[in-house]
Design a protein around this motif. Sequence first.
Motif, mmCIF file in Angstrom:
data_model
loop_
_atom_site.group_PDB
_atom_site.id
_atom_site.type_symbol
_atom_site.label_atom_id
_atom_site.label_comp_id
_atom_site.label_asym_id
_atom_site.label_seq_id
_atom_site.Cartn_x
_atom_site.Cartn_y
_atom_site.Cartn_z
ATOM 1 N N THR A 1 23.857 -18.720 22.220
ATOM 2 C CA THR A 1 25.257 -18.537 21.872
ATOM 3 C C THR A 1 25.381 -17.894 20.499
ATOM 4 O O THR A 1 24.848 -18.399 19.508
ATOM 5 C CB THR A 1 25.998 -19.875 21.891
ATOM 6 N N ALA A 2 26.077 -16.776 20.434
ATOM 7 C CA ALA A 2 26.216 -16.028 19.193
ATOM 8 C C ALA A 2 27.116 -14.833 19.439
ATOM 9 O O ALA A 2 27.443 -14.504 20.581
ATOM 10 C CB ALA A 2 24.853 -15.549 18.679
ATOM 11 N N VAL A 3 27.497 -14.187 18.353
ATOM 12 C CA VAL A 3 28.088 -12.863 18.441
ATOM 13 C C VAL A 3 26.949 -11.859 18.424
ATOM 14 O O VAL A 3 26.100 -11.888 17.526
ATOM 15 C CB VAL A 3 29.066 -12.580 17.296
ATOM 16 N N TYR A 4 26.911 -10.999 19.410
ATOM 17 C CA TYR A 4 25.857 -10.008 19.535
ATOM 18 C C TYR A 4 26.358 -8.660 19.035
ATOM 19 O O TYR A 4 27.412 -8.180 19.466
ATOM 20 C CB TYR A 4 25.391 -9.909 20.982
ATOM 21 N N TYR A 5 25.588 -8.061 18.142
ATOM 22 C CA TYR A 5 25.954 -6.801 17.518
ATOM 23 C C TYR A 5 24.986 -5.699 17.914
ATOM 24 O O TYR A 5 23.771 -5.882 17.845
ATOM 25 C CB TYR A 5 25.942 -6.921 15.993
ATOM 26 N N CYS A 6 25.523 -4.580 18.285
ATOM 27 C CA CYS A 6 24.721 -3.402 18.548
ATOM 28 C C CYS A 6 24.470 -2.661 17.241
ATOM 29 O O CYS A 6 25.361 -2.561 16.393
ATOM 30 C CB CYS A 6 25.446 -2.493 19.539
ATOM 31 N N ASN A 7 23.256 -2.169 17.083
ATOM 32 C CA ASN A 7 22.875 -1.390 15.916
ATOM 33 C C ASN A 7 22.188 -0.112 16.374
ATOM 34 O O ASN A 7 21.432 -0.123 17.342
ATOM 35 C CB ASN A 7 21.941 -2.200 15.014
ATOM 36 N N ALA A 8 22.457 0.975 15.679
ATOM 37 C CA ALA A 8 21.812 2.240 16.001
ATOM 38 C C ALA A 8 21.496 3.007 14.731
ATOM 39 O O ALA A 8 22.313 3.045 13.806
ATOM 40 C CB ALA A 8 22.699 3.084 16.913
ATOM 41 N N ARG A 9 20.322 3.594 14.709
ATOM 42 C CA ARG A 9 19.942 4.502 13.628
ATOM 43 C C ARG A 9 20.118 5.920 14.163
ATOM 44 O O ARG A 9 19.410 6.344 15.079
ATOM 45 C CB ARG A 9 18.517 4.249 13.170
ATOM 46 N N ILE A 10 21.057 6.628 13.578
ATOM 47 C CA ILE A 10 21.539 7.883 14.135
ATOM 48 C C ILE A 10 21.509 8.981 13.090
ATOM 49 O O ILE A 10 21.860 8.761 11.925
ATOM 50 C CB ILE A 10 22.973 7.716 14.681
ATOM 51 N N ILE A 11 21.095 10.162 13.524
ATOM 52 C CA ILE A 11 21.238 11.379 12.730
ATOM 53 C C ILE A 11 22.476 12.092 13.231
ATOM 54 O O ILE A 11 22.568 12.427 14.413
ATOM 55 C CB ILE A 11 20.000 12.279 12.850
ATOM 56 N N THR A 12 23.412 12.326 12.358
ATOM 57 C CA THR A 12 24.651 12.983 12.743
ATOM 58 C C THR A 12 24.534 14.488 12.584
ATOM 59 O O THR A 12 23.718 14.994 11.806
ATOM 60 C CB THR A 12 25.838 12.484 11.914
ATOM 61 N N THR A 13 25.364 15.193 13.327
ATOM 62 C CA THR A 13 25.386 16.647 13.218
ATOM 63 C C THR A 13 25.927 17.110 11.874
ATOM 64 O O THR A 13 25.606 18.190 11.406
ATOM 65 C CB THR A 13 26.233 17.256 14.338
ATOM 66 N N ALA A 14 26.741 16.281 11.242
ATOM 67 C CA ALA A 14 27.350 16.659 9.981
ATOM 68 C C ALA A 14 26.361 16.630 8.825
ATOM 69 O O ALA A 14 26.375 17.524 7.966
ATOM 70 C CB ALA A 14 28.538 15.752 9.676
#
Length: 121
Positions: free
Chosen positions: A90-103
């Motif tokens: 039981t918890a709040v589940y958080y998505c994480n992503a390491r992303i290179i943006t086009t900007a």
Amino acid sequence: QVRLVESGGGLVQAGGSLRLSCAASGSIFSVNAMGWYRQAPGKQRELVVAIISGGSTNYADSVKGRFTISRDNAKNTVYLQMNSLKPEDTAVYYCNARIITTATLTSRDYWGQGTQVTVSS
């Protein structure tokens, strides 16, 4: 410029299953890694599982054999299949992503707003 939207949380009895989804959108050049973290009441946020671009995965010992991460690269989406759920999940589940943006063409971490998972005993 990048958003992560989670879904799939809910209430389930111990031993049941849930499937979480996290979709990344925006000016994405590439996704180097994605993962799931969770934070239970009164506890620190902890890594559940991460998957890197090469496909390698790292699972927390507490979820090995029960949780499975998968990716749909075409949709910039990551999933977390959670089986044999326990009350301690039981918890709040958080998505994480390491992303290179086009900007910027530089890598940084992005976070979703979280989805609640509650497992009753």
